[in-house]
Write an enzyme that holds these catalytic residues in place. Structure first.
Site, mmCIF file in Angstrom:
data_model
loop_
_atom_site.group_PDB
_atom_site.id
_atom_site.type_symbol
_atom_site.label_atom_id
_atom_site.label_comp_id
_atom_site.label_asym_id
_atom_site.label_seq_id
_atom_site.Cartn_x
_atom_site.Cartn_y
_atom_site.Cartn_z
ATOM 1 N N GLU A 235 10.372 0.765 10.302
ATOM 2 C CA GLU A 235 11.400 1.799 10.070
ATOM 3 C C GLU A 235 10.694 3.126 10.306
ATOM 4 O O GLU A 235 9.853 3.523 9.516
ATOM 5 C CB GLU A 235 11.935 1.650 8.648
ATOM 6 C CG GLU A 235 13.288 2.265 8.472
ATOM 7 C CD GLU A 235 13.192 3.706 8.088
ATOM 8 O OE1 GLU A 235 13.192 4.554 9.003
ATOM 9 O OE2 GLU A 235 13.103 3.993 6.890
ATOM 10 N N GLU B 170 10.322 15.033 15.874
ATOM 11 C CA GLU B 170 10.629 15.047 14.449
ATOM 12 C C GLU B 170 9.777 16.132 13.791
ATOM 13 O O GLU B 170 8.567 16.180 13.984
ATOM 14 C CB GLU B 170 10.253 13.666 13.889
ATOM 15 C CG GLU B 170 10.743 13.409 12.506
ATOM 16 C CD GLU B 170 10.437 11.989 12.034
ATOM 17 O OE1 GLU B 170 9.387 11.455 12.398
ATOM 18 O OE2 GLU B 170 11.255 11.439 11.288
ATOM 19 N N CYS C 102 13.514 10.394 7.010
ATOM 20 C CA CYS C 102 13.469 9.855 8.372
ATOM 21 C C CYS C 102 14.824 9.993 9.067
ATOM 22 O O CYS C 102 14.897 10.203 10.259
ATOM 23 C CB CYS C 102 13.017 8.413 8.354
ATOM 24 S SG CYS C 102 13.923 7.413 7.201
ATOM 25 N N LYS D 23 0.853 -1.197 0.000
ATOM 26 C CA LYS D 23 0.000 0.000 0.000
ATOM 27 C C LYS D 23 0.885 1.242 0.000
ATOM 28 O O LYS D 23 1.554 1.534 0.988
ATOM 29 C CB LYS D 23 -0.923 0.046 1.209
ATOM 30 C CG LYS D 23 -1.989 1.124 1.004
ATOM 31 C CD LYS D 23 -2.603 1.649 2.264
ATOM 32 C CE LYS D 23 -1.760 2.657 2.980
ATOM 33 N NZ LYS D 23 -1.599 3.941 2.285
HETATM 34 P P1 NAI Z 1 2.143 7.861 8.485
HETATM 35 O O1 NAI Z 1 3.008 7.067 9.354
HETATM 36 O O2 NAI Z 1 0.779 8.216 8.945
HETATM 37 O O3 NAI Z 1 1.961 7.142 7.070
HETATM 38 C C1 NAI Z 1 2.826 6.199 6.515
HETATM 39 C C2 NAI Z 1 1.999 5.135 5.822
HETATM 40 O O4 NAI Z 1 1.212 4.422 6.763
HETATM 41 C C3 NAI Z 1 1.012 5.655 4.800
HETATM 42 O O5 NAI Z 1 0.958 4.754 3.729
HETATM 43 C C4 NAI Z 1 -0.296 5.642 5.558
HETATM 44 O O6 NAI Z 1 -1.427 5.541 4.724
HETATM 45 C C5 NAI Z 1 -0.158 4.404 6.396
HETATM 46 N N1 NAI Z 1 -0.952 4.357 7.622
HETATM 47 C C6 NAI Z 1 -1.433 5.392 8.367
HETATM 48 N N2 NAI Z 1 -2.096 4.920 9.437
HETATM 49 C C7 NAI Z 1 -2.017 3.565 9.388
HETATM 50 C C8 NAI Z 1 -2.479 2.511 10.234
HETATM 51 N N3 NAI Z 1 -3.151 2.765 11.340
HETATM 52 N N4 NAI Z 1 -2.206 1.248 9.886
HETATM 53 C C9 NAI Z 1 -1.507 0.974 8.778
HETATM 54 N N5 NAI Z 1 -1.064 1.925 7.944
HETATM 55 C C10 NAI Z 1 -1.296 3.203 8.243
HETATM 56 O O7 NAI Z 1 2.896 9.158 8.093
HETATM 57 P P2 NAI Z 1 2.235 10.510 7.568
HETATM 58 O O8 NAI Z 1 0.922 10.804 8.155
HETATM 59 O O9 NAI Z 1 2.263 10.431 6.120
HETATM 60 O O10 NAI Z 1 3.259 11.549 8.145
HETATM 61 C C11 NAI Z 1 3.171 11.972 9.499
HETATM 62 C C12 NAI Z 1 4.525 12.098 10.111
HETATM 63 O O11 NAI Z 1 5.164 10.845 10.090
HETATM 64 C C13 NAI Z 1 5.478 12.988 9.362
HETATM 65 O O12 NAI Z 1 5.305 14.308 9.694
HETATM 66 C C14 NAI Z 1 6.781 12.447 9.810
HETATM 67 O O13 NAI Z 1 7.119 12.989 11.040
HETATM 68 C C15 NAI Z 1 6.542 10.983 9.951
HETATM 69 N N6 NAI Z 1 6.991 10.211 8.796
HETATM 70 C C16 NAI Z 1 8.142 9.501 8.906
HETATM 71 C C17 NAI Z 1 8.611 8.780 7.824
HETATM 72 C C18 NAI Z 1 9.856 8.018 7.902
HETATM 73 O O14 NAI Z 1 10.397 7.676 6.880
HETATM 74 N N7 NAI Z 1 10.330 7.672 9.061
HETATM 75 C C19 NAI Z 1 7.913 8.779 6.563
HETATM 76 C C20 NAI Z 1 6.679 9.508 6.564
HETATM 77 C C21 NAI Z 1 6.264 10.202 7.654
#
Ligand code: NAI
Length: 779
Positions: free
Chosen positions: A264, A391, A298, A190
């Site tokens: 991650e 972050e 990240c 996804k």
């Molecule tokens: P997120 O962690 O909400 O989203 C990442 C993925 O997880 C997306 O595909 C999303 O649809 C999915 N997702 C969301 N809720 C889920 C759940 N309950 N179960 C399974 N999948 C789920 O990240 P988001 O909202 O895009 O960004 C929010 C914050 O997260 C950012 O501001 C940043 O701080 C952090 N982030 C960190 C990343 C990294 O590489 N460590 C990458 C993206 C965001």
């Protein structure tokens, strides 16, 4: 503008990359995208728009996957699994190789589409993201080729669910899909809701690569779709990249389901500049650390720690460089920074920065209208300021000064995260001294944001667990081939109607910090032999005792710095001392279990020898990454390991868990066999006489469920293993979400501790973390 004016200002003109091919591809799909299931696109459902964050233009409509869609995709992947997993590695390698070739062939289209969907500069998608994607598939084609001979006895897991973020959309797909397919798994992926397009293009071209139907499925949608996917019972493994909060939710949602999990997550990675560093290079590095991909990385070097003596000079150089960074149309090849991925993300960054109490320096560079944020530096914060800890995920750097290397380490590690760190110094001694001290999965020396398929990437602490890349990354998509036998619980022998009570009552205490300690609650219980003889009493430890034991284990962490040779000597000494008392232990085992104990004692001694042997032989690696320099993969201890020992084999089981833990430099808190605890309490005396430093091994007897809960919810326990017969796996995995401790649970399956199932590389991997230290060298 006249030619003279151009020469005076030396301003760049725009150099836009053509998006004609990408627009043509989007036009072909203007009816909207469905999901990619079983080798074909479904009809669109519940459409939502994906936009270009740089100008707000709608690029396409994609489908919001429902629970039913997820179920269809998982079913397709499950149907494809038997054949794909039975396909010989070299044949799978051909498909991965073809995927790599196709990514290269369509690299321009991928890069432009990625930039349009995500907002990152074309320079980055063209020169970094897409080449790394191709490299990832090439590298994993090689792993598929070699895996049967190099990793015998391992098998794929089944259907893998991959949930990925929007910051590196196609690269994160590659990081999940390549190892999964190489190892013979099938996948349902996804993509993030903001950036689904390159995954859909990848799905389309995967058909050309000869990937059989159902081996890779892509379901688009938001967090709800992701939640439905990770919870699906047909999924054997979840690989997630994204926020720490969602990672914790996924840990809880999958608890007790027997799913493998790698996470991650976020970071607040330190970027440490010593006064002898090449400051100009360090400034350039910092541009790549925090302004690469608009800081939405990240492992972004988002926390600058600069040595006091050069701080002013460094900040001045940095501000000059910030002012010169060019923001603009991400498709313009001359810009340094593109758009923030989504207005929601822009709003978050703005709110966080505006609420900061520090001094804010925003670069004096023109900021275009729309989803853009200027390079920003914040100084004057304290270590506990929210922006020092949280972050931001944007182009915002926070900075602090330090005086000594020791203080740099302390500041660097003052975070709940542990993803990456950069160290800048011309002094190789200092750099290599710092690297092991930093709590991070990746350390870059005089460099930043270096990635390669051969080098493991991943975090410690709340940055998640598991590695991506290298053999270590592949391991997360395999399991040992073993028959799954259900574990039968063993009950303690009951008090008989007419008990035979010896004159002298002996109550075994707990073993904490090298001393025998009375249980905090003051309770104990009787232990009976099968024939109804009272063998003694055993202390019933509680949460407070666990806290004391964890504290003692922490205080003993210097053990991790002891040499492997040293640790081996102590394990040999334990074996020798146990051997000297072999007959006594054999008799005790017979009394406890009613079965002869000689063989168990003998195997336990051999196992101690085995772990002594491993103590200085679980070698790291020098990874052949494509640069001048090396990436070292170092094996480090995990930290404090809690372990619930098996009920059966009360002595051997305990030593089988203690052995790898302490051989690899961890300290531990062990909860012995519940029905037969006295073999463990006798073992204190062997520990006491074998030079094991106080606190390295702590033993707390008592009710496994109560003690397991205390360990699982303890924030200073780094890993928790459970091989007890009690059904604790679900609780342990759920409770462990708090600090994202590493868990290793039996899910009610048995293991034969007398055989190779009770030792080996699986244990070594669980007792260590891989830290990748990148050391570029040369001119
Ligand atoms: P997120 O962690 O909400 O989203 C990442 C993925 O997880 C997306 O595909 C999303 O649809 C999915 N997702 C969301 N809720 C889920 C759940 N309950 N179960 C399974 N999948 C789920 O990240 P988001 O909202 O895009 O960004 C929010 C914050 O997260 C950012 O501001 C940043 O701080 C952090 N982030 C960190 C990343 C990294 O590489 N460590 C990458 C993206 C965001």
């Amino acid at each position: 503008m006249t030619i003279k004016e151009i020469f005076d200002s030396m301003a760049y003109g725009p150099a836009p990359e053509s998006n004609a091919e990408a627009l043509a591809w989007l036009a072909k799909h203007k009816a909207g995208f469905g999901h990619f299931i079983n080798g074909a696109f479904t009809a669109p459902e519940a459409p939502f728009e994906t936009r270009n964050p740089a100008n707000g233009a709608v690029l396409a409509t994609v489908s919001q996957g429902s629970e039913a869609t997820v179920a269809r995709a998982v079913a397709a992947a499950a149907r494809a699994f038997p054949k794909w997993s039975a396909t010989p590695g070299p044949q799978r390698a051909r498909v991965l190789y073809a995927l790599a070739r196709l990514v290269q062939k369509h690299s321009r289209l991928f890069a432009v589409l990625e930039t349009m969907d995500n907002g990152k500069p074309i320079r980055e998608s063209r020169d970094i993201d897409i080449p790394l994607v191709a490299r990832h598939f090439y590298y994993h084609a090689g792993l598929a080729q070699l895996l049967e001979s190099e990793r015998p006895g391992m098998q794929p897991l089944g259907v893998c669910a991959a949930v990925i973020p929007w910051n590196f959309p196609l690269l994160m797909l590659a990081w999940k899909v390549a190892p999964a397919l190489a190892a013979g798994n099938t996948v349902v992926l996804k993509p993030a809701e903001y950036t689904p397009l390159t995954a859909l293009l990848f799905a389309e071209i995967s058909r050309e690569a000869g990937l059989p139907k159902g081996v890779l499925n892509i379901v688009t949608g938001d967090g709800e779709t992701g939640a439905a996917l990770v919870a699906h019972p047909g999924v054997a493994k979840v690989a997630f990249t994204g926020s720490t909060m969602v990672g914790q939710r996924i840990r809880e949602a999958t608890a007790g389901q027997g799913k493998a999990l790698t996470l991650e997550l976020g970071g607040k990675s330190p970027y440490i500049v010593f006064d002898d560093a090449d400051l100009d290079s360090a400034v350039e590095g910092l541009v790549d650390a925090i302004w690469f991909n608009q800081g939405q990385v990240c492992c972004a070097g988002s926390r600058l720690l600069v040595q006091e003596g050069v701080a002013d000079r460094f900040h001045a150089k940095l501000k000059r460089r910030m002012d010169g960074l060019r923001l603009g149309d991400p498709l313009d090849k001359c810009i340094d920074m593109g758009a923030i991925a989504d207005p929601v993300q822009l709003e978050t960054i703005t709110r966080l920065v505006d609420g900061s109490e520090g001094q804010i320096y925003r670069a004096a560079t023109p900021v275009p209208q729309g989803c853009f944020y200027p390079p920003t530096l914040i100084t004057g914060l304290t270590t506990s300021s929210p922006l020092m800890q949280e972050e931001i995920f944007g182009p915002v750097l926070v900075s602090m000064t330090f005086r000594t290397p020791a203080e740099a380490v302390e500041l660097a590690n003052n975070t709940r995260f542990g993803l990456a760190a950069s160290v800048w110094t011309e002094n190789v001694n200092l750099a290599l001294d710092m690297a092991p001290k930093l709590k991070a999965g990746v350390v870059w020396v005089n460099a930043t944001n270096l990635f390669d398929a051969a080098a493991g990437f991943g975090g410690v602490r709340e940055s998640g667990f598991g590695r991506e890349g290298g053999w270590e990354g592949l391991a997360a998509y395999q399991k040992p081939a073993r028959s799954a036998r259900t574990l039968k619980p063993l009950a303690a022998f009951p008090e008989p109607a007419s008990p035979e009570v010896p004159a002298m009552d002996r109550t075994a205490k707990l073993f904490i910090g090298g001393k025998q300690a009375r249980p905090d609650g003051g309770y104990s219980r009787a232990v009976w032999s099968p024939k109804g003889r009272l063998l003694g009493h055993v202390g019933l430890g509680n949460r407070k005792d666990i806290r004391n034991a964890v504290e003692a284990a922490h205080a003993a962490r210097g053990w991790g710095k002891a040499t492997g040779h040293n640790r081996a000597q102590i394990l040999y000494y334990l074996a020798e001392n146990l051997s000297a008392r072999g007959a006594e232990f054999a008799a005790r085992l017979r009394d406890l279990t009613g079965k002869p104990g000689e063989a168990e004692v003998e195997t336990t001694i051999t196992r101690l020898f085995t772990w002594a042997a491993w103590a200085d032989k679980y070698e790291g690696a020098a990874k052949p990454v494509p640069m001048r320099g090396i990436a070292l993969a170092l094996h480090e201890p995990v930290g404090v390991i809690g372990a619930l020992c098996p009920d059966e084999a009360p002595l051997l089981g305990l030593v089988s868990l203690m052995g790898p833990a302490i051989a690899m430099g961890n300290t531990c808190v062990l909860v012995p066999s519940d029905p037969f605890p006295l073999a463990a309490t006798d073992f204190y005396q062997v520990l006491e006489t074998s030079d094991v430093p106080a606190g390295v091994v702590n033993i707390v007897t008592g009710a496994p469920d109560e003690l397991a809960k205390a360990l699982a919810s303890h924030r200073d326990v780094d890993a928790l293993w459970s091989f007890a017969a009690a059904p604790l796996s679900a609780m342990i995995e759920r409770e462990s979400a708090g600090n994202l401790k590493r868990t290793w649970v039996n899910n009610g399956l048995a293991r034969d501790w007398r055989t190779a199932e009770g030792e080996g590389r699986e244990f070594l991997a669980r007792a260590t973390e891989v830290k990748t230290v990148w050391v570029p060298y040369g001119e």
